[in-house]
Design a protein around this motif. Structure first.
Motif, short mmCIF file in Angstrom:
data_model
loop_
_atom_site.label_atom_id
_atom_site.label_comp_id
_atom_site.label_asym_id
_atom_site.label_seq_id
_atom_site.Cartn_x
_atom_site.Cartn_y
_atom_site.Cartn_z
N ILE A 253 0.84 -1.20 0.00
CA ILE A 253 0.00 0.00 0.00
C ILE A 253 0.87 1.25 0.00
O ILE A 253 0.65 2.20 -0.75
N LEU A 254 1.89 1.20 0.85
CA LEU A 254 2.77 2.37 1.01
C LEU A 254 3.48 2.67 -0.31
O LEU A 254 3.51 3.82 -0.77
N ALA B 70 -4.30 5.00 4.99
CA ALA B 70 -3.11 5.18 5.82
C ALA B 70 -3.29 4.49 7.16
O ALA B 70 -2.37 3.86 7.69
N TRP B 71 -4.49 4.59 7.72
CA TRP B 71 -4.76 3.91 9.00
C TRP B 71 -4.57 2.40 8.84
O TRP B 71 -3.96 1.76 9.70
N GLY C 209 -1.29 -2.35 9.91
CA GLY C 209 -0.56 -3.53 9.44
C GLY C 209 0.83 -3.59 10.04
O GLY C 209 1.25 -4.62 10.58
N PHE C 210 1.54 -2.46 9.96
CA PHE C 210 2.86 -2.42 10.57
C PHE C 210 2.76 -2.64 12.08
O PHE C 210 3.51 -3.42 12.67
N PHE C 211 1.83 -1.93 12.71
CA PHE C 211 1.72 -1.98 14.17
C PHE C 211 1.48 -3.42 14.64
O PHE C 211 2.12 -3.89 15.59
N LEU C 212 0.58 -4.12 13.93
CA LEU C 212 0.27 -5.49 14.34
C LEU C 212 1.49 -6.38 14.22
O LEU C 212 1.81 -7.13 15.16
N LEU D 22 6.96 6.48 9.66
CA LEU D 22 6.28 6.44 8.36
C LEU D 22 4.88 7.03 8.47
O LEU D 22 4.34 7.55 7.49
N PHE D 23 4.28 6.92 9.64
CA PHE D 23 2.91 7.45 9.81
C PHE D 23 2.88 8.36 11.04
O PHE D 23 2.21 8.05 12.02
N PRO D 24 3.60 9.48 10.98
CA PRO D 24 3.76 10.25 12.22
C PRO D 24 2.44 10.75 12.81
O PRO D 24 2.18 10.54 14.00
N GLU D 25 1.60 11.37 11.97
CA GLU D 25 0.38 11.97 12.54
C GLU D 25 -0.55 10.90 13.09
O GLU D 25 -1.06 10.99 14.19
N ILE D 26 -0.76 9.86 12.25
CA ILE D 26 -1.70 8.82 12.66
C ILE D 26 -1.19 8.11 13.91
O ILE D 26 -1.94 7.82 14.84
#
Lengths: 512, 611
Positions: free
Chosen positions: A190-191, A219-220, A225-228, A277-281
């Motif tokens: 996706i990224l 983005a969420w 996906g990364f977080f998991l 990679l996803f600072p705001e989220i």
């Protein structure tokens, strides 16, 4: 090229160890030992050539050329995939930890493994190679490849050389890691796709993807996906249930690697990839992640107390300690991040030592059941003293590395979220409960006079003393580690700024 | 001052050597190292004290920066003022005597080396605690002494009861320590430093008296102090901690570690002055503790438990002193208490040692002539504990009571409470003397204490007698209450109450003019005695409120409730697998039929969508 040589050395060493078993069953151990020692020496020689001031410079997280080492070779140019490796202070720290604990793992399996020792050492070295690759890869596709490389030999270590219930544990470990890893692969795709959609070329390079600033539902999903993937590996509550089984069933060396370094790849992934990679989220997501961290701290500690299996107890204590890492990472200020990195190193050492202790006990007593131990101090005072040292290290006694880590994490967290801090601090009490209960059941209490048990031998004692000194050093003069990590964190602070709500709580917290 | 770093180094080095010897060191050498290292520290402390008394200059020494992250830069650094000098002198002086005594007391123990390793480590940690120039290093010493206390209480590890007592001591104090930990975080977050002197300056400039933040911060620190100093509500660990060897009780659970909480409050007194509610809480906690422990001590019959409760009670007096603002008097009582309580514990140890490990006072008796040195030691110690005139305890306790009286408002109430406590102290301490040393003998001693034990006792006897005349170098370091103008009536009552206690004890336990037996046999007397004997059932309460629920929770969660979810996924997959597998029959007609039906269904859907 030096990083390729490092990883290649470990891979080739593995093949050599595997094949040389045909000549002599003892040879693989020496080959493995020599390979890791050689890799360490090689790393030191490479580091020595880097000018000292580079370690003080802040690397630009978005530009690999400002890092200590950077290498980019074309791999699959059609899809923008390259063989991109880079090293900054953080990766260096973790690679050193990996190699040192690799030595400990080899030492702890020295007399334990008789079945196919060559293949065993090969898998051990390949795991190390995979982990080093994970810490160095800067192309996300390559990163995912190494993520798998480290998974499969580890699976084999548990499935072939594990204890009574090994196939269940190995399968559970594999499925948890694999499913979450596939989610990460999806996120990576996706990224990369978003990179194209926003007008760039197709690239899997960290340095190209870092500044994308995605938003919206896609983005969420990618972030989760990364977080998991990383939280399963860490392991964070409630994705930790593979860990107690895997640890309990794994051979000693497997547990040492698993606790000492494999778990750290999860923390590393969060720090290096998921949050930047996803600072705001990520900052919006921070309260949830911190909640999971607090839950892990308490839940892990309570379950550790409930166990009667030595290895399971240590495994749950890891869940508790890794909760602090999650807290530190998502508090995202300098103190907390330094604490999280410190916890990665200190927990790596202290838990590796406890698993080595568990292995030594099992080898001598043929059980991990603590209800069948007690009073072992009498037969094995050296083991008792070492166990006591690592038990108090694990409960966070000041002067030892784990305390520095926990203090920094909680000090950083307090500025952001005093409530979570207060609850997490309860973990200090519960840690004392399980660590001392462990000592009571094993080394204290009435000894069984009939029991014959050898104390630690020279080889085991050497490994223990090395880890004791390491924890004392980390606890009394942690500055070298902090200095190594600080420029990296400075760079990351430029990418991620604490979210709106966090900034508000921070000012509310200070009352200024 | 260059010798400062030597002070904690000697015991630390000795502990390291003893550990490295792995128990193979000859006893003579271990004894020499163990006691000698503390003696060397004591000499260094004397040198430092002499310099300080001569010029009154604060001495500082920075060894290295512990860690530096942003502006968080705690150092391994020492700060020596009058308060530190007093504490160091007590730790190394009394500590040396107790080490000397221990050589004889534990000579036959198989873990002689291990004992001295732990003891030396304790002394080093305790010295770091009082010498630290910042709260984080203080916390290192604080946890360090807690760990050593755990190790020493559980020294005879083969008895699981000792292990339980050791764990209880560590975990209960850890509860307080965690509060203190949060207090440290709060102070750092708000004031940006943990160095004690800059911290006090920052607090004084940023906070007003009575602000919420200083109250919160001091309340959290008080949590730590209450845990370590065995005050209500965290006092329950100390009586159980008597499971350790008796010299350990003398050093850790009477003279030094348990008074660390008093030191903590005195060290941060400027912070506490900004928080009057906390300070009032300190006074009330002290009063409540000293009364509760005093009543409890009356009903015990284990000689060490009586002394343990009396320690809790005397630290209550110190808290009372701190709470009313008489910080110097609190430290004064800390010092005299260290002398006479160490004396009492060592004398009790000598009794236990000579009576084949007998702890029950009702199986002793008549030891006055049989163990004369011990008898006189016990008598002097008890007199000082009860604050009979001209003993050291008299001067310090009198100062506390009069300071309490001068406090406007609640002062007289605190004074009256303290006075009741003094009465109780007189009764329980002489009850102990009369039962153990007078009357008829129940057990014959099989040996006499040797010169090391007797020597330590005699020196402590002298200190307990004359310690009240020491002028502590606390002027300008700690504030105190002026009680020169208290009326004579109040003074006389304060002096007379302990004597009254002595008289009551005499009537009840020696003269037999009043039958204590009939009093204790009556239903009310029996209930009261059981209630006091159990320590007001507080242990039972905590067991029901905290320990059992925690154990239940752990038991309930033991098999990983989270896995229920994953197991349900597994079961679901298995179920689906079982259902779907029935479709694979291998019969061609069944496949053909389903193909046709599927085709029809698809066509139907497509047609419907098309129309």
């Amino acid at each position: 090229m030096s990083m390729v040589v490092l990883i290649g050395l470990l891979l080739v060493g593995g093949i050599a160890a595997w094949q040389l078993e045909r000549i002599d069953a003892n040879l693989p151990r020496w080959v493995a030992l020599a390979t890791v020692t050689l890799a360490l020496l090689y790393l030191v020689s490479v580091i020595a050539e880097i000018p000292a001031e580079s370690f003080k410079l802040t690397p630009d997280p978005g530009d690999g050329d400002s890092w200590l080492l950077h290498l980019k070779l074309a791999w699959i140019p059609r899809f923008g995939i390259s063989l991109e490796l880079a090293m900054d202070g953080l990766s260096l720290l973790l690679v050193i930890l990996t190699l040192l604990l690799g030595l400990i793992a080899i030492a702890s399996s020295w007399s334990e493994i008789d079945f196919k020792p060559g293949l065993f050492q090969a898998n051990l070295l390949w795991t190390l190679a995979g982990v080093c690759g994970v810490f160095l890869a800067m192309d996300l596709f390559l990163f995912f490849t190494f993520w798998e490389v480290m998974l499969i030999p580890m699976y084999l270590l548990i499935a072939i050389w594990g204890h009574e219930n090994r196939s269940y544990a190995a399968m559970k470990f594999f499925i948890f890691t694999q499913v979450s890893g596939l989610l990460m692969l999806l996120s990576i795709v996706i990224l990369a796709w978003q990179g194209v959609a926003t007008g760039g070329e197709l690239s899997f390079s960290y340095f190209d993807l870092l500044g994308l600033h995605l938003d919206g539902r896609l983005a969420w999903i990618a972030m989760l996906g990364f977080f998991l993937a990383f939280t399963v590996k860490l392991p964070g509550f409630p994705f930790h249930t593979w860990l107690p089984d895997a640890h309990t069933q794994a051979p000693t060396a497997g547990s040492v690697l698993l606790a000492g370094i494999l778990l750290k790849t999860g923390a590393y992934g969060l720090l290096r990839f998921c949050i930047p990679l996803f600072p705001e989220i990520s900052m919006q997501f921070a309260p949830v992640a911190m909640g999971l961290g607090v839950a892990g701290v308490i839940y892990g500690a309570v379950l550790a107390f409930a166990q009667s299996d030595f290895k399971r107890l240590v495994a749950y204590s890891s869940v508790s300690h890794m909760g602090f890492v999650l807290l530190g990472l998502y508090a995202w200020n300098n103190l907390a991040l330094q604490g999280a990195i410190m916890q990665m190193v200190a927990h790596g050492v202290s838990t590796a030592a406890l698993f080595m202790m568990a292995g030594a006990l099992q080898q001598r007593l043929h059980t991990r059941d603590m209800t069948r131990m007690g009073g072992l101090w009498q037969q094995a005072p050296r083991m008792g003293a070492c166990a006591m040292f690592f038990a108090v290290a694990s409960l966070g006694l000041p002067g030892l590395g784990n305390f520095v880590a926990e203090f920094l994490v909680l000090a950083g967290l307090f500025a952001v979220h005093p409530g979570f801090t207060a609850v997490a601090a309860l973990g200090l009490i519960t840690a004392a409960i399980y660590a001392l209960w462990m000592m009571q059941q094993t080394f204290q209490g009435a000894p069984d006079e009939q029991r014959q048990m050898d104390d630690f031998h020279g080889r085991e004692m050497l490994a223990m003393v090395a880890m004791i000194l390491a924890l004392l050093w980390l606890g009394l003069y942690p500055q070298p580690v902090l200095d190594l990590a600080q420029p990296v964190l400075d760079g990351l602070h430029g990418v991620v700024t604490p979210g709106e709500h966090l900034a508000q709580t921070m000012t509310a917290g200070t009352g200024q | 001052m260059t010798t400062l770093w030597l002070i904690p180094l000697f015991p630390l080095l000795s502990a390291t050597l003893l550990v490295l010897s792995a128990g193979r060191m000859p006893r003579q050498l271990a004894a020499l190292l163990g006691a000698g290292s503390v003696g060397l520290s004591a000499i260094c402390v004397a040198l430092v004290a002499r310099t300080y008394l001569a010029d009154g200059q604060v001495q500082e020494l920075t060894l290295w920066t512990w860690m530096a992250v942003d502006n968080f830069t705690p150092r391994i650094a020492f700060y020596i003022d009058g308060l530190t000098v007093v504490m160091m002198s007590v730790i190394t002086g009394v500590g040396f005597l107790i080490h000397l005594y221990s050589i004889e007391f534990l000579w036959d123990d198989e873990s002689f080396c291990r004992y001295f390793a732990y003891m030396n480590l304790f002394v080093a940690a305790m010295l770091l605690l009082v010498m630290a120039d910042n709260l984080l290093l203080l916390y290192l010493g604080w946890e360090g002494v807690g760990a050593c206390s755990y190790l020493l209480v559980g020294f005879w590890y083969r008895d699981p009861d000792n292990g339980a007592a050791a764990r209880k001591a560590f975990v209960v104090t850890r509860v307080g320590d965690t509060a203190m930990f949060l207090g440290l975080l709060l102070l750092y977050t708000e004031l940006g430093t943990l160095d004690i002197q800059p911290l006090m300056a920052a607090a004084n400039s940023q906070w007003q008296v009575g602000d919420t933040l200083p109250i919160l911060a001091t309340a959290l620190l008080l949590g730590g102090a209450v845990g370590k100093s065995a005050q209500l509500p965290l006092h329950t660990w100390l009586p159980d901690a008597m499971a350790g060897p008796t010299p350990v009780s003398a050093l850790i659970h009477a003279a030094t570690m348990v008074t660390a909480g008093v030191y903590l409050i005195a060290r941060n007194y400027e912070l506490f002055l900004l928080a009057p509610p906390t300070l009032a809480a300190v006074a009330w906690i002290g009063l409540a503790t000293l009364l509760l422990a005093g009543f409890t001590a009356l009903a015990q019959h284990d000689i060490k438990r009586i002394l343990a409760y009396s320690t809790i009670s005397q630290i209550g007096y110190m808290f009372l002193a701190l709470g009313v603002g008489a910080f110097a008097s609190g430290i004064f009582h800390l010092m005299t208490h260290a002398f006479f309580k160490a004396l009492l514990f060592l004398a009790a140890g000598a009794v236990i040692h000579c009576l084949h490990h007998e702890h029950n006072i009702f199986r002793m008796g008549g030891l006055r002539r049989r163990l004369p040195v011990v008898f006189w030691s016990f008598l002097i110690g008890s007199a000082a504990l009860a604050a009979l005139p001209f003993t050291s305890g008299f001067y310090s306790k009198d100062a506390i009571l009069l300071s309490a009286w001068t406090l406007p408002g609640i002062g007289p109430w605190l004074w009256a409470g303290g006075l009741l406590g003094a009465l109780l102290t007189g009764i329980y301490s002489f009850r102990l003397v009369f039962i153990v040393f007078f009357g008829e003998a129940h057990t014959e001693p099989d040996q006499q204490p040797g010169w090391r034990m007797s020597g330590a006792l005699i020196v402590l006897c002298v200190l307990s007698l004359v310690g009240g005349w020491f002028a502590l170098p606390l002027a300008g370091v700690l504030p105190d209450k002026d009680h020169a103008h208290v009326s004579h009536a109040v003074e006389f009552i304060s002096i007379g109450t302990p004597l009254l206690g002595l008289l009551i004890a005499y009537l009840l336990f020696l003269g037999r003019q009043v039958s204590i037996a009939s009093l204790a046999e009556s239903p009310w007397g029996k209930a009261l005695q059981d209630f006091w004997y159990s320590g007001w059932r507080i242990d039972k309460l905590y067991d029901a409120l905290l320990v059992q629920p925690f154990k239940c929770l752990a038991h309930w969660w033991r098999n990983e409730p989270v896995d229920l979810f994953y197991n349900a996924l597994v079961a679901l997959s298995r179920w689906a697998h079982g259902r779907l597998i029935t479709l694979q029959t291998g019969e061609l007609r069944w496949y053909a039929t389903s193909l046709v039906f599927g085709l029809v269904l698809l066509l139907a859907i497509m047609l419907r969508n098309a129309s």
